[in-house]
Design a protein around this motif. Sequence first.
Motif, PDB file in Angstrom:
ATOM      1  N   PRO A 157       0.814  -1.218   0.000  1.00 23.93           N
ATOM      2  CA  PRO A 157       0.000   0.000   0.000  1.00 23.93           C
ATOM      3  C   PRO A 157       0.845   1.265   0.000  1.00 23.93           C
ATOM      4  O   PRO A 157       0.301   2.350   0.119  1.00 23.93           O
TER       5      PRO A 157
ATOM      6  N   ILE B 210      -0.421  14.018   5.223  1.00 20.07           N
ATOM      7  CA  ILE B 210      -0.464  12.571   5.458  1.00 20.07           C
ATOM      8  C   ILE B 210      -1.727  12.193   6.227  1.00 20.07           C
ATOM      9  O   ILE B 210      -2.340  11.139   5.977  1.00 20.07           O
TER      10      ILE B 210
ATOM     11  N   LEU C 257       0.278   8.330  -3.088  1.00 15.10           N
ATOM     12  CA  LEU C 257       0.363   9.734  -2.715  1.00 15.10           C
ATOM     13  C   LEU C 257       0.258  10.613  -3.956  1.00 15.10           C
ATOM     14  O   LEU C 257       0.706  11.747  -3.946  1.00 15.10           O
TER      15      LEU C 257
ATOM     16  N   PHE D  58      -4.326   9.290   5.115  1.00 18.02           N
ATOM     17  CA  PHE D  58      -4.793   8.197   5.967  1.00 18.02           C
ATOM     18  C   PHE D  58      -6.304   8.287   6.163  1.00 18.02           C
ATOM     19  O   PHE D  58      -6.995   7.276   6.234  1.00 18.02           O
TER      20      PHE D  58
END
Lengths: 509, 497
Positions: free
Chosen positions: A73, A184, A197, A188
């Motif tokens: 991932p 970030i 990303l 998440f």
Amino acid sequence: MWIEALIAVTLASAFAVFLAPNKVAGKLAFALSLLPLVGSLWMYSTYEASGNALLEGSELAFETNFDWVVAGPYALNWHVGLDGISMPLVALTTVLTSLALLASWTPIDERQSQFYGLMLFLEASLLGVFSALDFFLWFVFWEMVLVPMYVLIGVWGGPRRKYAAIKMFVYTNIASLVMFIGFIALVFGLGDSVTTLDMPAVAQALRAGELGSLGPVGAETLKVAAFVAMFAGFAVKVPVVPFHTWLPDAHVEAPTPVSIMLAGVLLKMGTYALLRFNFTMLPEVAQNNAQIIALFAVVSVIYGAMLALAQSDLKRIVAYSSVSSMGYVILGLVAYTLYGMGGATFQMVAHGLISGLMFMSVGVIYNTTHTRMVSDMSGLASKMPITVAVFVAGAFGYMGLPLMAGFAAELFIFLGSFGAFAGSVWFTAAAMFGIVVVAGYLLFAMQRTLFGTFEVETDYEVGPAAFHDVAPLVVLILLVILLGVDPNIFYGMIQDAVNPLVPAAGGGV
Amino acid sequence: MAVELPTWTALGPALVLGLTGLLLLVLDSINPNSTNRGLLAGTATLGSLAAAGLSAWYLFAGTGDDPIRLYQDSLVIDTMSLFFAFVFASVTVLVVVASYDYLRDHSYQAEYYALVSLAATGMTLMAAANSLAVVFVSLELASLPSYALVAILKKNRGSVEAGLKYFLIGALSSSIFAYGISLVYGVTGSMLLPDVASGVGSTELTGVLGIGVMMVLGGFAFKTASVPFHFWAPEAYEGAPAPISAFLSSASKAAGFAVAFRVFTVAFPVEELVTGATAGVDWVLAAQILAVVTMTLGNFAAATQDKVKRMLAYSSIGHAGYVFIGLAALSGGNDEFVLGASMAHLLVYGFMNTGAFLFIGLTEYWSVGRKFEDFNGLSTQAPFACVAMTVFLFSLAGLPPFGGFVSKYFLFAAAVGAGFWWLAAAGAINSALSLYYYSRVVKAMWIEDPSGEFDIESKPVGLYAALAAAAIVTVLLLPGFGPVWQFATDAAAALVA
């Protein structure tokens, strides 16, 4: 592969210059910097793209996207491409770097090969920042800028260079980390809907409302928290009052060419990132809090101008005026109108050129007189007419005189922000008053230093500057006028890229 | 073109390293007073290069995809053992190349290179050990040459004292480790790691087993210079010749982790001992405590040092704490990625940390001095070496665009993915702190004005070559992280599957 080639050529040049002997380093660096310059101008002339890089339905120029680190991932992509927002900034970077290198020949008299190598390294990082479309890649370039900047200020700067370099490094590095955590957290929070990303993927998922909660933090709170973290991170870079205190120190201590890069391109990283991250990914948070953001913008405009008015060091005046000018950019962005956002992007380029011009002319004056204090000099016009003429022209550009790039940019911003959101009339009016202050301090400073009877308190002989010092000034002033006379050189491209962000035009949310 | 090799050739990297060591001893006995340093260094370099090349070839050829078990299962060649063999061999290459100049006026050259090669052999076997007995023997094979190497500067009191200290603590840890093994053997009735695993699930002697597991963990804590067995490290790293400090803090530490990863995942599976129904020995909790305490203590101690080499020694303790996340974040359902991230970080660390110590070796060669102030303005004299050092330091701190950034990013992201966000947070805060003391060196080299006269008349080729190679790899590991991550996660997946 043109973007990769551009970055690779610049990095290779940096390495070659670093190894070259000091004597030839300056000329070699300038010659090599023409490669990315010509490359970017060629890219500019063949540019064919439409839409905004982060949103659906866009066609990017020179895009490459391939797997970098696969498995699991945590995939990372090498994803670069240009749209109407980044293309002008890439061109601005290459133009300003070449001119700044030319402007280094006189003031840089020790460890030349290291200096020029670092300047080219800086250019490569900046090109990466403006073209990367994967967050990880982008962050690599973003932080890469800091390392050469730290050394450039710390080694070749003025008497307080160590303090200024460390302050710059600590401030902007902490800001980057805060921003990193904010972004970030968003990724998440998106959970399984994005597994990379990749900035376009994240932006589209966020705009589609796929943000979930992260632990005990709900989606709405998470959005606002991430927005604040990213805004704070970028605001330091811009800089927005009250996060601006590192900038005057860095500017005053930095050698002229570094100041040019700092004001001309580095500050744009902040507003560019604000546009790409905050205003594109979380538009509704920005719109809901438009007044607060606009307040930051207006305070930066007015307070920055007031501070500039109070300075007695010519370079400090120009440094604080950057705080003021970047405030206009924020105001234009938060307006969420075609003119506002387009004008803000236009202002990034315009301010890059004009502030570069101003720092360069202050540098030329300093090289000849060896002083920057307003009180130490007067009547320079009689001794160095060309430099002074360009300085005056640049100052007029700063004030936003018609037919100069600054005028077009500020006009667009004010047109766009006037009536854009509740209370925007007042914010715009207050920001417009900033122009008056700007004109005030620039005219005041010019009147005292440039005109009147000639007198300079220094032991040095004052005369016309060398050709290689004046030439970049002339190039810049021509560019400023060109953009002022024909804003459409850039503006069409910019509009096309910001249009999808504007709610009234069918974009936005 | 498929090449069929006999299965024992899978052990190639270890065999090549071991034979290199023996060959060096033979060369020395043919002509004990030889002054042909080039022959000795060249042999060691070629041997370790061949080992690195072999392990890389095996990795890319997929030799370890189906684990090859040798000698009644006591050795296993899988992706992980090859991955680490590559790490040890490449660090050895850097170290022996740099030693060529460093040892210019020293005696015992052949012994030096032979000991380095034999220690590397031990490390390679550690990574392949599939039995507690082999773990112990290979760990000793790696350790005993190291004691001698630390003390090899016989006329230097610091070196001798460091060697003695290292040896005493090493002997103590070995005995603790051996006792731990005997307890585990007593409880489970086997030395082979897979058999130990089937034994621990059915035992009722959890108390004895627990003491045994903790003692084994202590043995690894010694080898990896982790709290509470860390205090030999600053002394040993500081007193040892700089290339040996590089060797110990990179390769030896990685070996400790390699064997710890295998023993704890294969022999003491999390689902049997930690999360399962009969769970009783929570070594994951112990690893979590070790990780956080080690990284924090290492970083704080590093921040207060006034000698650069000692600072690097403490920072290497801090890095052991980061790597421990690989064990500490197991049981979070993200096992192959946390473990893989730790392995990938060890590979990057092997280059950046070795490089940093080799730079110290260069400054010792020039007699620059040991304190931060002594490095002031060094970049005016040796810009190229200072660029390399800057690369290593910023990479160690985890700044882009260097390999350390990407490996730390994956390490912390994997910990968050496993649900241990506080481990990642502790790591990130420590990383941010580390920037303070790393950048002190950068500041001294580049920004401060020279405080004294440097006497830098020569630029040693070997040290420069090793520095340049390490710096280039440290930079290239960022764009080239893909295969590293691939092999590391494959290796980890095979362990925790």
